[in-house]
Motif scaffolding. Structure first.
Motif, mmCIF file in Angstrom:
data_model
loop_
_atom_site.group_PDB
_atom_site.id
_atom_site.type_symbol
_atom_site.label_atom_id
_atom_site.label_comp_id
_atom_site.label_asym_id
_atom_site.label_seq_id
_atom_site.Cartn_x
_atom_site.Cartn_y
_atom_site.Cartn_z
ATOM 1 N N PHE A 155 34.969 65.975 55.843
ATOM 2 C CA PHE A 155 35.839 66.676 56.660
ATOM 3 C C PHE A 155 36.442 65.949 57.621
ATOM 4 O O PHE A 155 37.615 66.356 58.383
ATOM 5 C CB PHE A 155 35.497 68.170 57.256
ATOM 6 N N ASP A 156 36.211 64.644 58.005
ATOM 7 C CA ASP A 156 36.557 63.600 58.889
ATOM 8 C C ASP A 156 37.956 63.110 58.589
ATOM 9 O O ASP A 156 38.088 63.329 57.466
ATOM 10 C CB ASP A 156 35.661 62.732 59.055
ATOM 11 N N ASN A 157 38.563 62.575 59.604
ATOM 12 C CA ASN A 157 40.070 62.199 59.481
ATOM 13 C C ASN A 157 39.927 60.674 59.477
ATOM 14 O O ASN A 157 41.174 60.095 60.110
ATOM 15 C CB ASN A 157 40.882 62.786 60.308
ATOM 16 N N ASP A 158 39.052 59.705 59.204
ATOM 17 C CA ASP A 158 39.073 58.563 59.259
ATOM 18 C C ASP A 158 40.003 58.137 58.294
ATOM 19 O O ASP A 158 40.138 58.684 57.027
ATOM 20 C CB ASP A 158 37.410 57.706 58.670
ATOM 21 N N PRO A 159 40.786 56.891 58.338
ATOM 22 C CA PRO A 159 41.919 56.568 57.622
ATOM 23 C C PRO A 159 41.416 56.312 55.961
ATOM 24 O O PRO A 159 41.994 56.762 55.126
ATOM 25 C CB PRO A 159 42.395 55.045 58.066
ATOM 26 N N LEU A 185 41.267 59.987 54.568
ATOM 27 C CA LEU A 185 42.381 60.726 54.390
ATOM 28 C C LEU A 185 43.109 59.976 53.109
ATOM 29 O O LEU A 185 43.789 60.541 52.351
ATOM 30 C CB LEU A 185 43.468 60.477 55.716
ATOM 31 N N LYS A 186 42.978 58.526 52.851
ATOM 32 C CA LYS A 186 43.606 57.978 51.944
ATOM 33 C C LYS A 186 42.802 58.471 50.481
ATOM 34 O O LYS A 186 43.294 58.747 49.369
ATOM 35 C CB LYS A 186 43.329 56.357 51.908
ATOM 36 N N LEU A 187 41.477 58.685 50.455
ATOM 37 C CA LEU A 187 40.740 59.178 49.457
ATOM 38 C C LEU A 187 41.083 60.630 49.044
ATOM 39 O O LEU A 187 41.493 61.175 48.038
ATOM 40 C CB LEU A 187 39.292 59.249 49.738
ATOM 41 N N VAL A 188 41.450 61.588 50.035
ATOM 42 C CA VAL A 188 42.004 62.852 49.854
ATOM 43 C C VAL A 188 43.574 62.954 49.268
ATOM 44 O O VAL A 188 43.605 63.636 48.239
ATOM 45 C CB VAL A 188 42.014 63.725 51.139
ATOM 46 N N ARG A 230 38.298 69.886 49.706
ATOM 47 C CA ARG A 230 39.394 69.513 50.544
ATOM 48 C C ARG A 230 40.835 69.357 50.079
ATOM 49 O O ARG A 230 41.860 69.808 50.389
ATOM 50 C CB ARG A 230 38.982 68.377 51.345
ATOM 51 N N ALA A 231 41.048 68.566 48.962
ATOM 52 C CA ALA A 231 42.196 68.651 48.287
ATOM 53 C C ALA A 231 42.783 69.750 47.597
ATOM 54 O O ALA A 231 44.108 69.681 47.611
ATOM 55 C CB ALA A 231 41.985 67.249 47.188
ATOM 56 N N LEU A 232 41.994 70.529 47.366
ATOM 57 C CA LEU A 232 42.401 71.883 46.951
ATOM 58 C C LEU A 232 42.443 73.179 48.037
ATOM 59 O O LEU A 232 42.881 74.166 47.773
ATOM 60 C CB LEU A 232 41.312 72.320 45.821
ATOM 61 N N ASP A 233 42.572 72.583 49.187
ATOM 62 C CA ASP A 233 42.599 73.028 50.627
ATOM 63 C C ASP A 233 41.994 74.487 50.892
ATOM 64 O O ASP A 233 42.443 75.305 51.152
ATOM 65 C CB ASP A 233 44.276 73.703 50.445
#
Length: 251
Positions: free
Chosen positions: A84-88, A91-94, A120-123
């Motif tokens: 759930f982190d927002n490391d670059p 985010l690229k993986l998501v 996460r990608a499915l929101d």
């Protein structure tokens, strides 16, 4: 899906210590699992053993990804990082995972952190569990779909997580649950299959993780000793590996 099955393993972390010395990277653990799964499918289903072409991509340090034109399936591994982190790189993986979900040929497989990234990608909500760590060999209560896909009535799997997918996305079928994690596996025909546990792990790998995290103070003495008492119990990793192969083969 034609043979060989072209599987891209996205390595979301690297092992340490004895595990790294033996396997190099987590991609090789998954290659062993998938090979064992292919053997099991051939033996149990009475079909020709599917050939596998497994490639590995370091998505943490090099952030290199496969071309979807050149693969049939993408497998996301576990990781010590937080899904759930927002490391670059996360985010690229998501975003890459969403790209795979937006097309209908290349299939997705997720394990632990990878399972959570797909959630996460499915929101749906992915976060730290309020029930704490789930570790070592744990029984998983399977749904009817889980029993059918894994080919077993009862499942035990290695676990090593304290983050969870909180709810099932509307687009998937539930595969199982435990006391500490309601979302233990997700399935959508022709699209994705995931497990929260670690079918690729074995007693040696998990013992080393338990030792290290005990030394670091992550697990107290009682938690560590109780987990170590279960670490050599039977687990159904190969049944999960076979389910991954069948999922890639299904029409």
């Amino acid at each position: 899906m034609k043979s060989p099955l072209r599987i891209a393993v996205l390595e979301c972390d690297q092992p340490v210590g004895r595990t790294k010395e033996k396997y190099g990277g987590y991609g090789n653990l998954f290659k062993e699992l998938l090979q064992a799964g292919a053997d099991k499918v051939a033996e149990k289903d009475g079909v020709k053993r599917p050939e596998l072409d497994v490639t590995k991509y370091d998505v943490v340090d090099t952030e290199v990804y496969p071309s979807l034109d050149n693969v049939d399936a993408v497998l996301l591994t576990g990781s010590k990082y937080n899904s759930f982190d927002n490391d670059p790189w996360i985010l690229k993986l998501v975003e890459f995972t969403k790209k795979v979900l937006q097309q209908d040929r290349v299939r997705l497989i997720g394990v632990c952190f990878g399972h959570q990234i797909i959630g996460r990608a499915l929101d749906v909500k992915v976060d730290r569990s309020d029930k704490g760590w789930e570790i070592s060999v744990v029984p998983v209560a399977l749904t009817q779909k889980g029993k059918a896909l894994f080919g077993i009535e009862h499942m035990s799997l290695h676990q090593m997580h304290r983050d969870i997918v909180y709810v099932y996305p509307d687009s998937v079928e539930p595969l199982g649950h435990t006391d500490r994690c309601e979302v233990q596996g997700m399935y959508a025909k022709g699209r994705l299959i995931t497990v929260q546990g670690h079918p690729e792990f074995n007693g040696d790998v998990v013992s080393e993780l338990l030792d290290r995290r005990h030394e670091q103070g992550i697990f107290d003495n009682a938690t560590y000793e109780e987990a170590m008492s279960r670490v050599r119990k039977h687990h159904d990793g190969v049944a999960v590996g076979a389910a991954f192969i069948r999922f890639m083969l299904e029409d």
